[in-house]
Write a protein that holds these residues in place. Structure first.
Motif, short mmCIF file in Angstrom:
data_model
loop_
_atom_site.label_atom_id
_atom_site.label_comp_id
_atom_site.label_asym_id
_atom_site.label_seq_id
_atom_site.Cartn_x
_atom_site.Cartn_y
_atom_site.Cartn_z
N ASP A 23 0.83 -1.21 0.00
CA ASP A 23 0.00 0.00 0.00
C ASP A 23 0.86 1.27 0.00
N ALA A 76 3.95 1.47 -1.08
CA ALA A 76 4.65 1.53 -2.36
C ALA A 76 3.74 1.99 -3.49
N ALA A 77 2.43 1.79 -3.33
CA ALA A 77 1.48 2.15 -4.39
C ALA A 77 1.26 3.66 -4.46
N ARG A 78 1.68 4.40 -3.45
CA ARG A 78 1.55 5.87 -3.47
C ARG A 78 2.90 6.47 -3.12
N PRO A 79 3.90 6.35 -4.05
CA PRO A 79 5.26 6.80 -3.70
C PRO A 79 5.36 8.32 -3.53
N VAL A 80 4.57 9.08 -4.29
CA VAL A 80 4.58 10.54 -4.16
C VAL A 80 3.22 10.95 -3.60
N GLY A 81 3.24 11.62 -2.48
CA GLY A 81 1.98 12.02 -1.85
C GLY A 81 1.47 13.34 -2.40
#
Lengths: 220, 250
Positions: A88, A90-95
């Protein structure tokens, strides 16, 4: 295995192991209330737990079977949680720069709440199962050990924080598990949320009644 | 209306990006959000600057091409697509943050444009029914019960915009995948591939690097087509059913 590799499969493992642990907590909480009936009731109940299933099962076998099943549930739950959380994150590396917390508090605290509960589990076993960190720590006398544990400020603090974490964890966990197992539905979601809230409240209040009982002198 | 925009600018997938501030003046409240961006781009072109890249196509809320995160909300404050969001939803003098969808599976191509081809690969792995092509089939050949038709229609509304992924704290594509699984698995035409469809689509979804569902419900609150959260639960049920059957139909 295809099932375990998939996110839905891992969530299923979490849901089933969570349900096992939740069922255990209901019985654990109910058993704890024996403390309000005095040392004989409480210690007698603890002794009875070792004789469950006799004579089919040998002395303490039921207890050990339950412990092995619970350990398997904890390991399965934690392994899946760790692997899914890694995915999870890793699925949103850039917030997002514009951040807003819009999920509920119970939802946001699932991961760290789980870690807190796991750490508490270690403390709790050392405190009231092995008696290692218990001020009394006398085998076969849980009533006296409970009273001793909740006569210390740290014993109360750790326990109260952990039980609040358990309540929050169940509040979102029960609802999430139901969705994972396919029990969700447009009309049923309200019932599932109400059940989750009810269970969370019941268990939190039930567990907290013991340290509160000792602190107020009802249990002595 | 006079507005301050803070827009994510990124030259290409490899370059680092940054929020860049722009001022736009004399914006009509009746403009759509995309028309407001068009106005900004016209000014930028006149000033000899690179216009802001953003995806758009039909501009009537049915294609799913447009979509940006506005003030932290996928498609902005209204539950619609970015093209159907109007500037009357904002106040004069507002500062508006505009960012691309954020997910490992949706890499930024340029500025606000992301590559959503991961969705196409999920669809390609099972989001179809196998049927002989040619002349249209006789309409009464396969009766569809009314409740099944309603469920299928509701889930077929998904336009694949990706707002669910953008809003999910885990960057999960469960709502998108479940919309297609429930759409086709509700219909008799979808029955022959009912088991392989859900297993293959979930596999592809995982392989594309989307996160898992933690039932936060964020996806369904931003979905411009109102795909319900219950579709995720239905897909989980289909997944467990297909697993029990070893992926084979009856």
């Amino acid at each position: 295995m295809r099932f375990w590799r998939s996110t839905v499969g891992k969530k299923t493992v979490m849901a089933v192991s969570g349900a096992i642990m939740l069922l255990y907590l209901v019985f654990h909480m109910a058993g704890n209330l024996k403390v309000f009936f005095g040392p004989d009731e409480m210690n007698g109940y603890a002794h009875w737990l070792r004789t469950v299933g006799e004579p089919v099962l040998h002395h303490e076998w039921f207890l050990w079977i339950a412990r092995v099943a619970l350990l398997a549930a904890v390991v399965g739950h934690a392994t899946a949680a760790y692997q899914l959380s890694r995915r999870d994150v890793a699925a949103r590396p850039v917030g997002y720069r514009h951040r807003r917390a819009r999920t509920s508090y119970a939802t946001r605290t699932m991961r760290w709440g789980g870690v807190i509960i796991a750490l508490f589990l270690v403390w709790h076993i050392l405190d009231l199962t092995t008696g290692t960190v218990n001020p009394n720590g006398e085998a076969g006398r849980p009533y006296e050990n409970i009273v001793a544990a909740f006569h210390t400020w740290y014993g109360n603090t750790i326990y109260i924080v952990a039980m609040l974490a358990v309540g929050l964890h169940i509040r979102h966990g029960f609802y999430g598990a139901a969705q994972t197992l396919g029990a969700g539905g447009r009309t049923r979601d309200r019932l599932l949320k109400a059940t989750a809230n009810g269970l969370a409240l019941l268990l939190t209040v039930g567990f907290l009644s013991v340290p509160v009982g000792v602190m107020t002198g009802i249990v002595e | 209306m006079n507005l301050t925009l803070r827009i994510w600018r990124q030259r290409d997938p490899e370059s680092p990006g940054a929020m860049t501030t722009y001022e736009v003046a004399d914006i009509s409240p009746d403009m759509s959000f995309l028309e407001m961006l068009d106005t900004l781009n016209e000014e930028l072109i006149l000033r000899g600057e690179e216009p802001v890249a953003f995806d758009h196509d039909c501009r009537e809320g049915i294609c799913g091409a447009c979509g940006v995160v506005i003030n932290g909300d996928a498609h902005g404050p209204e539950r619609t697509t970015t093209c159907q969001l109007h500037m009357r939803s904002f106040e004069d003098g507002d500062t508006i943050d505009v960012e691309p969808w954020r997910a490992a599976a949706f890499p930024v191509v340029k500025d606000l444009v992301v590559d959503r081809s991961a969705f196409d690969r999920i669809i390609g792995s099972g989001g179809y029914v196998t049927a002989p092509t040619g002349s249209a089939p006789e309409a009464h050949a396969t009766p569809v019960p009314k409740p099944s038709a309603d469920t299928a229609f509701e889930h077929a509304e998904c336009i694949g915009c990706g707002a669910c992924v953008a809003a999910c704290p885990n960057g999960s594509a469960m709502l998108f995948t479940s919309a297609k699984v429930v759409h086709l698995n509700s219909l008799p035409q979808g029955a022959p591939e009912r088991e392989s469809r859900v297993l293959d689509m979930v596999d592809t979804m995982d392989a594309e690097g989307f996160g898992g569902c933690t039932v936060t419900g964020m996806c369904t609150t931003v979905c411009p087509k109102g795909i319900p959260l219950s579709s995720i639960s239905t897909m989980n049920r289909e997944f467990l059913r297909a697993t029990r059957r070893g992926g084979r139909p009856d």
